[in-house]
Write a protein that holds these residues in place. Structure first.
Motif, PDB file in Angstrom:
ATOM      1  N   GLY A  39      -8.188  31.001 136.521  1.00 22.45           N
ATOM      2  CA  GLY A  39      -7.092  31.901 136.137  1.00 22.45           C
ATOM      3  C   GLY A  39      -7.350  33.332 136.574  1.00 22.45           C
ATOM      4  O   GLY A  39      -6.415  34.062 136.932  1.00 22.45           O
ATOM      5  N   HIS A  40      -8.618  33.751 136.559  1.00 24.90           N
ATOM      6  CA  HIS A  40      -8.918  35.129 136.948  1.00 24.90           C
ATOM      7  C   HIS A  40      -8.579  35.406 138.404  1.00 24.90           C
ATOM      8  O   HIS A  40      -8.370  36.552 138.796  1.00 24.90           O
ATOM      9  CB  HIS A  40     -10.410  35.435 136.733  1.00 24.90           C
ATOM     10  N   ALA A  41      -8.564  34.337 139.217  1.00 26.59           N
ATOM     11  CA  ALA A  41      -8.311  34.534 140.647  1.00 26.59           C
ATOM     12  C   ALA A  41      -6.891  35.032 140.896  1.00 26.59           C
ATOM     13  O   ALA A  41      -6.602  35.642 141.923  1.00 26.59           O
ATOM     14  CB  ALA A  41      -8.539  33.223 141.398  1.00 26.59           C
ATOM     15  N   MET A  42      -6.028  34.747 139.940  1.00 27.40           N
ATOM     16  CA  MET A  42      -4.598  35.043 140.133  1.00 27.40           C
ATOM     17  C   MET A  42      -4.323  36.539 140.359  1.00 27.40           C
ATOM     18  O   MET A  42      -3.704  36.912 141.350  1.00 27.40           O
ATOM     19  CB  MET A  42      -3.883  34.538 138.880  1.00 27.40           C
ATOM     20  N   ASP A  43      -4.792  37.380 139.433  1.00 26.73           N
ATOM     21  CA  ASP A  43      -4.574  38.822 139.592  1.00 26.73           C
ATOM     22  C   ASP A  43      -5.163  39.305 140.918  1.00 26.73           C
ATOM     23  O   ASP A  43      -4.551  40.076 141.635  1.00 26.73           O
ATOM     24  CB  ASP A  43      -5.306  39.627 138.497  1.00 26.73           C
ATOM     25  N   TYR A  44      -6.381  38.844 141.172  1.00 21.53           N
ATOM     26  CA  TYR A  44      -7.084  39.308 142.370  1.00 21.53           C
ATOM     27  C   TYR A  44      -6.316  38.945 143.636  1.00 21.53           C
ATOM     28  O   TYR A  44      -6.133  39.770 144.523  1.00 21.53           O
ATOM     29  CB  TYR A  44      -8.489  38.685 142.455  1.00 21.53           C
ATOM     30  N   CYS A  45      -5.884  37.684 143.718  1.00 24.57           N
ATOM     31  CA  CYS A  45      -5.210  37.236 144.942  1.00 24.57           C
ATOM     32  C   CYS A  45      -3.885  37.966 145.135  1.00 24.57           C
ATOM     33  O   CYS A  45      -3.574  38.423 146.237  1.00 24.57           O
ATOM     34  CB  CYS A  45      -4.974  35.730 144.923  1.00 24.57           C
ATOM     35  N   LEU A  46      -3.112  38.091 144.060  1.00 26.85           N
ATOM     36  CA  LEU A  46      -1.800  38.753 144.193  1.00 26.85           C
ATOM     37  C   LEU A  46      -1.968  40.215 144.603  1.00 26.85           C
ATOM     38  O   LEU A  46      -1.292  40.705 145.514  1.00 26.85           O
ATOM     39  CB  LEU A  46      -1.024  38.668 142.872  1.00 26.85           C
ATOM     40  N   ALA A  47      -2.875  40.901 143.925  1.00 28.42           N
ATOM     41  CA  ALA A  47      -3.064  42.325 144.225  1.00 28.42           C
ATOM     42  C   ALA A  47      -3.623  42.504 145.637  1.00 28.42           C
ATOM     43  O   ALA A  47      -3.266  43.449 146.344  1.00 28.42           O
ATOM     44  CB  ALA A  47      -4.001  42.951 143.195  1.00 28.42           C
ATOM     45  N   ASP A  48      -4.468  41.578 146.046  1.00 23.63           N
ATOM     46  CA  ASP A  48      -5.062  41.675 147.381  1.00 23.63           C
ATOM     47  C   ASP A  48      -3.998  41.494 148.463  1.00 23.63           C
ATOM     48  O   ASP A  48      -3.994  42.217 149.464  1.00 23.63           O
ATOM     49  CB  ASP A  48      -6.160  40.615 147.530  1.00 23.63           C
ATOM     50  N   VAL A  49      -3.100  40.547 148.261  1.00 24.76           N
ATOM     51  CA  VAL A  49      -2.024  40.339 149.234  1.00 24.76           C
ATOM     52  C   VAL A  49      -1.177  41.605 149.326  1.00 24.76           C
ATOM     53  O   VAL A  49      -0.823  42.059 150.416  1.00 24.76           O
ATOM     54  CB  VAL A  49      -1.136  39.139 148.828  1.00 24.76           C
ATOM     55  N   CYS A  50      -0.889  42.168 148.178  1.00 25.24           N
ATOM     56  CA  CYS A  50      -0.075  43.377 148.126  1.00 25.24           C
ATOM     57  C   CYS A  50      -0.773  44.520 148.891  1.00 25.24           C
ATOM     58  O   CYS A  50      -0.165  45.195 149.719  1.00 25.24           O
ATOM     59  CB  CYS A  50       0.139  43.733 146.654  1.00 25.24           C
ATOM     60  N   ALA A  51      -2.065  44.685 148.621  1.00 24.82           N
ATOM     61  CA  ALA A  51      -2.824  45.765 149.268  1.00 24.82           C
ATOM     62  C   ALA A  51      -2.885  45.549 150.785  1.00 24.82           C
ATOM     63  O   ALA A  51      -2.655  46.474 151.569  1.00 24.82           O
ATOM     64  CB  ALA A  51      -4.232  45.829 148.689  1.00 24.82           C
ATOM     65  N   ARG A  52      -3.161  44.322 151.180  1.00 26.95           N
ATOM     66  CA  ARG A  52      -3.264  44.054 152.627  1.00 26.95           C
ATOM     67  C   ARG A  52      -1.911  44.217 153.313  1.00 26.95           C
ATOM     68  O   ARG A  52      -1.830  44.623 154.470  1.00 26.95           O
ATOM     69  CB  ARG A  52      -3.812  42.642 152.867  1.00 26.95           C
ATOM     70  N   TYR A  53      -0.848  43.876 152.609  1.00 30.47           N
ATOM     71  CA  TYR A  53       0.492  44.034 153.185  1.00 30.47           C
ATOM     72  C   TYR A  53       0.771  45.511 153.479  1.00 30.47           C
ATOM     73  O   TYR A  53       1.189  45.875 154.567  1.00 30.47           O
ATOM     74  CB  TYR A  53       1.558  43.462 152.238  1.00 30.47           C
ATOM     75  N   TYR A  54       0.515  46.362 152.486  1.00 26.17           N
ATOM     76  CA  TYR A  54       0.800  47.784 152.708  1.00 26.17           C
ATOM     77  C   TYR A  54      -0.128  48.381 153.774  1.00 26.17           C
ATOM     78  O   TYR A  54       0.281  49.254 154.525  1.00 26.17           O
ATOM     79  CB  TYR A  54       0.726  48.575 151.392  1.00 26.17           C
ATOM     80  N   ARG A  55      -1.330  47.881 153.847  1.00 27.93           N
ATOM     81  CA  ARG A  55      -2.228  48.378 154.911  1.00 27.93           C
ATOM     82  C   ARG A  55      -1.687  47.976 156.281  1.00 27.93           C
ATOM     83  O   ARG A  55      -1.803  48.722 157.248  1.00 27.93           O
ATOM     84  CB  ARG A  55      -3.647  47.843 154.716  1.00 27.93           C
ATOM     85  N   LEU A  56      -1.102  46.787 156.333  1.00 28.86           N
ATOM     86  CA  LEU A  56      -0.510  46.308 157.578  1.00 28.86           C
ATOM     87  C   LEU A  56       0.605  47.253 158.028  1.00 28.86           C
ATOM     88  O   LEU A  56       0.806  47.482 159.216  1.00 28.86           O
ATOM     89  CB  LEU A  56       0.063  44.905 157.308  1.00 28.86           C
ATOM     90  N   LEU A  57       1.311  47.815 157.057  1.00 31.82           N
ATOM     91  CA  LEU A  57       2.376  48.768 157.390  1.00 31.82           C
ATOM     92  C   LEU A  57       1.817  50.140 157.766  1.00 31.82           C
ATOM     93  O   LEU A  57       2.554  51.032 158.144  1.00 31.82           O
ATOM     94  CB  LEU A  57       3.315  48.963 156.190  1.00 31.82           C
ATOM     95  N   GLY A  58       0.510  50.306 157.576  1.00 28.75           N
ATOM     96  CA  GLY A  58      -0.111  51.581 157.929  1.00 28.75           C
ATOM     97  C   GLY A  58      -0.358  52.490 156.740  1.00 28.75           C
ATOM     98  O   GLY A  58      -0.773  53.636 156.898  1.00 28.75           O
ATOM     99  N   ASP A  59      -0.088  52.009 155.527  1.00 26.44           N
ATOM    100  CA  ASP A  59      -0.315  52.847 154.346  1.00 26.44           C
ATOM    101  C   ASP A  59      -1.801  52.883 153.983  1.00 26.44           C
ATOM    102  O   ASP A  59      -2.549  51.969 154.325  1.00 26.44           O
ATOM    103  CB  ASP A  59       0.462  52.289 153.137  1.00 26.44           C
ATOM    104  N   GLU A  60      -2.164  53.945 153.263  1.00 24.39           N
ATOM    105  CA  GLU A  60      -3.541  54.026 152.769  1.00 24.39           C
ATOM    106  C   GLU A  60      -3.533  53.470 151.335  1.00 24.39           C
ATOM    107  O   GLU A  60      -2.773  53.953 150.496  1.00 24.39           O
ATOM    108  CB  GLU A  60      -3.997  55.481 152.762  1.00 24.39           C
ATOM    109  N   VAL A  61      -4.356  52.464 151.100  1.00 21.38           N
ATOM    110  CA  VAL A  61      -4.275  51.772 149.816  1.00 21.38           C
ATOM    111  C   VAL A  61      -5.602  51.792 149.077  1.00 21.38           C
ATOM    112  O   VAL A  61      -6.648  51.511 149.668  1.00 21.38           O
ATOM    113  CB  VAL A  61      -3.846  50.294 150.021  1.00 21.38           C
ATOM    114  N   ARG A  62      -5.532  52.125 147.792  1.00 26.61           N
ATOM    115  CA  ARG A  62      -6.703  51.921 146.931  1.00 26.61           C
ATOM    116  C   ARG A  62      -6.403  50.735 146.035  1.00 26.61           C
ATOM    117  O   ARG A  62      -5.310  50.652 145.452  1.00 26.61           O
ATOM    118  CB  ARG A  62      -6.978  53.169 146.083  1.00 26.61           C
ATOM    119  N   LEU A  63      -7.338  49.824 145.976  1.00 22.01           N
ATOM    120  CA  LEU A  63      -7.182  48.640 145.127  1.00 22.01           C
ATOM    121  C   LEU A  63      -8.342  48.642 144.136  1.00 22.01           C
ATOM    122  O   LEU A  63      -9.504  48.632 144.533  1.00 22.01           O
ATOM    123  CB  LEU A  63      -7.207  47.370 145.991  1.00 22.01           C
TER     124      LEU A  63
END
Ligand code: MSP
Length: 471
Positions: free
Chosen positions: A20-44
């Motif tokens: 269950g703990h993997a859920m938050d991590y995976c969702l937030a990680d996808v979100c962070a990587r997505y915005y980085r792909l757009l060129g944003d600077e992301v802190r996770l």
């Protein structure tokens, strides 16, 4: 460059990491990587929640000094996060000296909204929550989640005046200034908010000493949720540093079981501090096994490390992000997992890559790397609504569409007939399309998409081992 801050819930350090703990991590990680792909600077951010009665009790039961116990568990969680390839930038432990100090400063800043009163009522240490008489009655005195009788407490506590902020929070939620996802949880939270009394935010040291000391009162420690919620700010350095570049957070990921803390106490704290509320709080469902809650006594607990060790990380991330719904409760069973692995990852994606790479290698095709981040608008829309399972479905339709296109265009027939020019155009076109899909897939499956990009960069070299060997 847009700056974004994304957060995960910090797990209690009263046990090992579970699926269950993997859920938050995976969702937030996808979100962070997505915005980085757009060129944003992301802190996770990621971290560990180490105070409170639940942890203190568990360490005592195991006869381990509590600090040593949380140190050990924190190490296991750090290993787990690394194993999931979570691209976090900041890590906070609630026993960190800087966190404790900043948390006390936060308390002092909230002083005008805090008062002392006596509490007579119920508490569930499993939930780390004060429980209303109504709930105790409805559940016949036993917490349904922990199967333990509620504890009667009579103590002097500090309270946070939720009443000072109720109307403001309600307006902000109603107008989606604080967007609560999924939509149907919004109503639930508004209802809870309207019924919420002022909340108790401390415990007498005599009852529980394992917590952040309340400033200027050495008889009390902070209620663990005040300490825990503050992590999202203390990790950025607040209130010692100006955090306006990073706060408000773009998105905070939490489970539905803890949404109530994030939709009531958390906004009240932020408003009390004069800070804006996060843009979005996205709440996910629970991971079940054959429709049932995972529990040691039922014997249906799935060990995430075993899944990763047997099938590889991206197989795990695939299942988690496509078949565990972003918002609803979903099942994890070995049969479903293995079907998805063989029929989708190996058959659809693995075969697509293998087919194209083999044809391109045989025919000496060279591919120029894609330089533009050309993301389909349908994909972007879903990603920016945090509809990750739907975005993943969107990508998968493209993967399957490419397999169909190969069947229709039959590049092998062109090769056989010696139609070199046509073959080159056909393969280059298919590979370019695959690389576009690969880019969209990269926040979800970082390792695999890296490998795919490498196979098709320059002179195509078909992989000797399939990306997803059939099991
Ligand atoms: N310590 C608090 C969070 C504080 S955040 C300021 C806590 N810890 S927890 O360990 O119980 O849960 C951590 C996260 O894991 C929560 O988001 C919770 O919803 C999630 N999950 C724990 N078990 C889960 C499942 N079986 N399925 C999905 N997620 C679940 O709450």
């Amino acid at each position: 460059m847009t700056k974004r801050y994304i957060t995960t819930a910090i797990p209690y350090m009263n046990g090992l990491p579970h699926i269950g703990h993997a859920m938050d991590y995976c969702l937030a990680d996808v979100c962070a990587r997505y915005y980085r792909l757009l060129g944003d600077e992301v802190r996770l951010q990621a971290g560990t929640d180490e105070h409170g009665g639940k942890i203190f009790q568990k360490a005592a039961d195991l006869h381990i000094p509590v600090q040593e116990y949380v140190n050990n568990n924190t190490n296991l969680f750090k290993e787990f996060i690394a194993k999931l390839n979570i691209s976090y930038t900041d890590f906070v432990r609630t026993t960190d000296e800087a966190h404790v100090r900043r948390c006390q400063k936060i308390w002092e800043k909230l002083q005008d909204h805090i008062y002392l009163a006596s509490y007579k009522g119920w508490y569930c240490t499993g939930c780390e929550r004060f429980v209303t008489d109504k709930e105790v009655e409805e559940n016949h005195g036993v917490c349904p989640d922990h199967q333990k009788p509620y504890e009667r407490v009579e103590e002097e506590n500090y309270y946070l005046k939720i009443s000072d902020f109720k109307e403001q929070i309600k307006e902000l939620i109603l107008n989606d200034k604080l967007l609560i996802l999924p939509e149907f949880r919004k109503k639930e939270m508004l209802q809870l908010l309207s019924e919420s009394p002022d909340v108790s935010i401390s415990r007498p040291k005599a009852q529980l000493s394992w917590g952040v000391p309340v400033p200027n009162d050495d008889t009390q420690v902070m209620y663990v949720w005040i300490d825990a919620l503050s992590n999202y700010l203390t990790v950025l350095g607040y209130p010692e540093k100006d955090i306006s570049e990073w706060w408000p957070a773009t998105a905070q990921f939490v489970g539905k079981d803890i949404l109530r803390f994030h939709a009531i106490i958390w906004p009240a704290m932020l408003l009390g501090l004069g800070l804006p509320l996060p843009r979005t709080i996205s709440s996910h469902g629970m991971i079940l096994s054959n429709g049932q809650k995972m529990s040691k006594s039922i014997g249906n607990v799935i060990d995430p490390i075993e899944v990763i060790d047997r099938y590889g990380l991206d197989a795990f991330r695939y299942y988690f992000l496509r078949h565990i719904d972003t918002f609803a409760d979903s099942d994890f069973t070995w049969t479903k997992f293995e079907d998805a692995y063989n029929n989708e990852l190996a058959n659809d994606l693995g075969n697509l890559v293998q087919r194209l790479a083999t044809l391109a290698e045989k025919n000496g095709i060279t591919i120029e790397a894609i330089t533009e981040t050309n993301l389909a608008s349908g994909y972007r829309e879903l990603m920016e609504k945090y509809e990750f399972t739907r975005a993943f479905d969107y990508i998968w339709e493209k993967v399957q569409g490419l397999n169909r296109k190969i069947d229709e265009e039959k590049p092998w027939a062109l090769a056989k007939n010696g139609e070199k020019e046509k073959l080159e155009i056909c393969l280059t076109n298919l590979i370019q399309k695959l690389l576009e899909v690969n880019l969209m897939l990269s926040p979800f499956l970082p390792d695999t998409t890296n490998k795919i990009a490498n196979i098709f960069s320059g002179q195509v070299l078909s992989p000797k081992i399939p990306l997803f060997p059939k099991k």
